[in-house]
Design an enzyme around this catalytic site. Sequence first.
Site, PDB file in Angstrom:
ATOM      1  N   SER A  69       5.925  -3.554  20.025  1.00  0.00           N
ATOM      2  CA  SER A  69       6.496  -3.659  18.669  1.00  0.00           C
ATOM      3  C   SER A  69       8.014  -3.838  18.669  1.00  0.00           C
ATOM      4  CB  SER A  69       6.090  -2.449  17.810  1.00  0.00           C
ATOM      5  OG  SER A  69       4.681  -2.406  17.675  1.00  0.00           O
ATOM      6  N   GLU A  86      -4.163  -5.273  27.437  1.00  0.00           N
ATOM      7  CA  GLU A  86      -5.301  -5.924  26.776  1.00  0.00           C
ATOM      8  C   GLU A  86      -6.321  -6.384  27.821  1.00  0.00           C
ATOM      9  OE1 GLU A  86      -2.822  -8.567  24.565  1.00  0.00           O
ATOM     10  OE2 GLU A  86      -2.228  -6.910  23.262  1.00  0.00           O
ATOM     11  N   GLY A  88       1.551  -4.084  19.447  1.00  0.00           N
ATOM     12  CA  GLY A  88       0.945  -4.732  18.280  1.00  0.00           C
ATOM     13  C   GLY A  88       0.694  -3.798  17.109  1.00  0.00           C
ATOM     14  N   HIS A 117      -1.823  -6.642  32.035  1.00  0.00           N
ATOM     15  CA  HIS A 117      -1.507  -6.314  30.636  1.00  0.00           C
ATOM     16  C   HIS A 117      -2.585  -5.375  30.095  1.00  0.00           C
ATOM     17  CE1 HIS A 117      -0.865  -6.661  26.339  1.00  0.00           C
ATOM     18  NE2 HIS A 117       0.361  -7.049  26.624  1.00  0.00           N
ATOM     19  N   LYS A 133       0.306 -14.401  24.210  1.00  0.00           N
ATOM     20  CA  LYS A 133      -1.100 -13.953  24.172  1.00  0.00           C
ATOM     21  C   LYS A 133      -2.037 -15.137  23.862  1.00  0.00           C
ATOM     22  CE  LYS A 133       0.532  -9.410  22.916  1.00  0.00           C
ATOM     23  NZ  LYS A 133       0.181  -8.076  22.507  1.00  0.00           N
ATOM     24  N   GLU A 162       4.735  -0.587  28.704  1.00  0.00           N
ATOM     25  CA  GLU A 162       4.196  -0.902  27.381  1.00  0.00           C
ATOM     26  C   GLU A 162       3.189   0.173  26.977  1.00  0.00           C
ATOM     27  OE1 GLU A 162       4.621  -5.338  26.371  1.00  0.00           O
ATOM     28  OE2 GLU A 162       2.706  -5.078  27.376  1.00  0.00           O
ATOM     29  N   ASN A 205       5.577 -12.858  25.191  1.00  0.00           N
ATOM     30  CA  ASN A 205       4.169 -12.954  25.550  1.00  0.00           C
ATOM     31  C   ASN A 205       3.407 -13.520  24.351  1.00  0.00           C
ATOM     32  OD1 ASN A 205       1.505 -12.528  26.241  1.00  0.00           O
ATOM     33  ND2 ASN A 205       1.626 -10.286  26.254  1.00  0.00           N
TER      34      ASN A 205
HETATM   35  P1  PGA Z   1       3.920  -6.630  20.605  1.00  0.00           P
HETATM   36  O1  PGA Z   1       3.231  -6.949  22.020  1.00  0.00           O
HETATM   37  O2  PGA Z   1       5.379  -6.955  20.726  1.00  0.00           O
HETATM   38  O3  PGA Z   1       3.206  -7.493  19.621  1.00  0.00           O
HETATM   39  O4  PGA Z   1       3.723  -5.158  20.344  1.00  0.00           O
HETATM   40  C1  PGA Z   1       3.866  -6.643  23.219  1.00  0.00           C
HETATM   41  C2  PGA Z   1       3.004  -7.066  24.387  1.00  0.00           C
HETATM   42  O5  PGA Z   1       1.779  -6.915  24.316  1.00  0.00           O
HETATM   43  O6  PGA Z   1       3.516  -7.563  25.405  1.00  0.00           O
END
Ligand code: PGA
Length: 253
Positions: free
Chosen positions: A213, A96, A172, A94, A10, A166, A8
């Site tokens: 992560s 976010e 993140g 997602h 983003k 997630e 992803n």
């Molecule tokens: P990350 O993000 O691996 O940077 O933690 C995962 C995601 O948001 O899909």
Amino acid sequence: MKKLIYGNWKMNLLEVESVALIETLAKTAWPDTIELAVFPSFTSISHACAARGANMRLHIGAQDCFWEAKGAYTGEVSPTQLREFNLTRVLIGHSERRQYLGETDEMVNRKIKAAISAGLTPVLCVGETDEDRRRGLWTEVIARQTSQGLAGLAISGTQRVVIAYEPIWAVGSGRPCDPNDAREAHALIRNTLIEMFGGTVAQQNFSVIYGGSVDADNIVSYLSEEGIDGALIGGASQKSATFLPLIEAASKQ
Ligand code: PGA
């Protein structure tokens, strides 16, 4: 069943950077046991699709879609428009988007239905906050997001749906979920799917993957857990220096 390695990207990478990374990935070897997909920004999708050349094993998806096919919805992109690029996958709900754009389970459900009607494989993202986990509400939150996100869906034939677990506190943050806890959450999601769709469809049509992560050092600890069918990777998927070693580690699994 193949292990899914989904990147992803983003709101990162300019078009030129997305193209360069796709070209590198398209030349990389990975075994048939891995299904590799990346999700660039809408602005990069057209050139990203061209950059993979004839390597259709590298799947390209979108990070979101709207629930209507067309109309007066300024700024939105429909599943039909995504199909124009031969995209096969789309991330939906997602954390976010839920957090910054107010996406609700009902909106997520409409998007999932629209994606499926257009012939796309939706990747439904679910996961609890830090506080939900501290207060012991995580099971409730994950079960609700899964059942409301998929409410009223009829899944049959070869239609695939991916659920990405997630936990928001792991995304993140550099604080990955303990693989045992991830396995527990995956089992809960799988049980919710069995209740909703029956054992055969839950097994054959759904994959459940972990995100938060994930990197080259910890990918194997997730892939080796029972019931974890792959990973959705943010930060570590956005540079070849971190993504290629992750793909290599997953390939040996
Ligand atoms: P990350 O993000 O691996 O940077 O933690 C995962 C995601 O948001 O899909």
